[in-house]
Design an enzyme around this catalytic site. Structure first.
Site, short mmCIF file in Angstrom:
data_model
loop_
_atom_site.label_atom_id
_atom_site.label_comp_id
_atom_site.label_asym_id
_atom_site.label_seq_id
_atom_site.Cartn_x
_atom_site.Cartn_y
_atom_site.Cartn_z
N GLY A 305 0.68 -1.16 0.05
CA GLY A 305 -0.02 -0.09 0.02
C GLY A 305 0.87 1.31 0.22
N GLU A 306 0.23 2.27 0.54
CA GLU A 306 1.12 3.63 0.59
C GLU A 306 1.30 4.50 -0.80
OE1 GLU A 306 4.95 3.12 2.49
OE2 GLU A 306 3.97 2.08 4.12
N GLY A 307 0.73 3.66 -1.61
CA GLY A 307 1.12 4.31 -3.06
C GLY A 307 2.27 3.67 -3.58
#
Length: 338
Positions: A305-307
């Site tokens: 996640g987190e980009g």
């Protein structure tokens, strides 16, 4: 200050009225690609990336100069049901880590030379447990949509929406099941690394949520309000805001794509300015990308996640645009055309 989208109807209208790609910019990009010093199609998908980027940026097209990463964080009430391998307080702790530069996305942002914004939504206030009632009330849902819309830099030449929220893969699985059908087990994965018992709890939680909300889930935005997290609603708002500003978007993993899917189901063509950065190791992500008709740029087994996956893929975008705008034409280089 009044909300830019004061109602759900206003948000739907903004989606429906979003601008199309710039046909003149697309034609100019195709014409340039045709005379660069390479055989036609020799750069493969890098050529398609450059054309996609040009048709959305229009007159601003050029090398990648101002990419923006925005990480939205929200706390999920459903996390109390034991659906994650990590406790819910990790959400706030990771927000602090983002802000001090210690997370993976910080390192990727530096390599990409991207700005990185962190937007914490109602910190310390989890959404409701969506097995019992809607995750967000209407005001909270609109606030999250607007937070995403407002977070987009209108001068950005690429947007990467990311997220942080313990319990988010459970919310994403429930939302995908509501949007696309199938059984809960088709959409539930191990997320942060739950064991078999945790996987069974997640699957049961999704089944309970679908039974609780029933026919109300037929409206994609209502499904997002009832089953999503604030960070998911904000990502949807950011993706819509980017479309309104003609900023191309690279989608990240399962959670980001689930948020985007609500837009796609609400308004056909809403994701025309988006590409899938990668396919994650979350097992339902390939199924979701297929439902969205998207082919990912990378497959690295990421599930952070987190980009982070989209940020890694953005390096390909940067390479594609460097070639498209920096290469010489046959005439400029004095090279004979075939």
């Amino acid at each position: 200050m009044p909300l830019p989208m004061p109602s759900r109807d206003a948000f739907r209208a903004a989606l429906a009225e979003a601008p199309p790609p710039d046909a003149a910019a697309a034609a100019a990009a195709r014409a340039r690609d045709a005379v660069l010093t390479k055989p036609p199609g020799a750069l493969g998908r890098l050529e398609e990336i450059a054309l996609w980027h040009a048709e959305w940026l229009g007159p601003r097209r050029g090398p990648l100069r101002r990419p923006q990463i925005v990480v939205f964080a929200g706390e999920h009430g459903v996390a109390a049901r034991g659906v994650s391998a990590f406790p819910s307080e990790v959400t706030g702790q990771m927000v602090a880590n983002f802000r001090t530069g210690g997370a993976a996305i910080n390192q990727l942002a530096r390599v990409l030379e991207a700005s990185l914004d962190v937007v914490a939504l109602a910190p310390g206030l989890p959404t409701a447990d969506f097995t019992a009632r809607p995750a967000m009330d209407e005001a909270g849902f609109l606030a999250a949509l607007n937070a995403g819309w407002d977070a987009v830099d209108p001068e950005a030449d690429l947007l990467i929406p990311g997220e942080m929220g313990i319990g988010a893969t459970t919310a994403a699985a429930a939302l995908c099941c509501a949007l696309f059908g199938g059984a809960p087990a088709d959409w539930v994965g191990r997320g942060t690394g739950v064991d078999d018992d945790g996987l069974a709890r997640k699957t049961q939680v999704v089944a309970e949520a679908l039974a609780t909300h029933g026919a109300a889930l037929s409206d994609p935005l209502e499904a997002l309000r009832r089953l999503g997290g604030r960070e998911m609603a904000a990502m949807a708002g950011a993706i819509a805001g980017a479309r309104a500003r003609r900023v191309p978007v690279l989608l990240d993993g399962f959670i980001c794509c689930a948020a985007a899917a609500a837009l796609a189901r609400a308004t056909p063509g809403a994701l025309a300015h988006c590409r899938a950065g990668h396919v994650s190791a979350e097992r339902a992500h390939p199924r979701l990308l297929a439902a969205l008709g998207m082919e990912p740029l990378l497959d690295l087994g990421l599930r952070l996640g987190e980009g982070s996956g989209a940020a890694a893929a953005a390096l390909l975008v940067k390479a594609a645009l460097a070639c498209h705008h920096g290469m010489a034409s046959f005439a400029e280089a004095g090279v004979s055309e075939g």
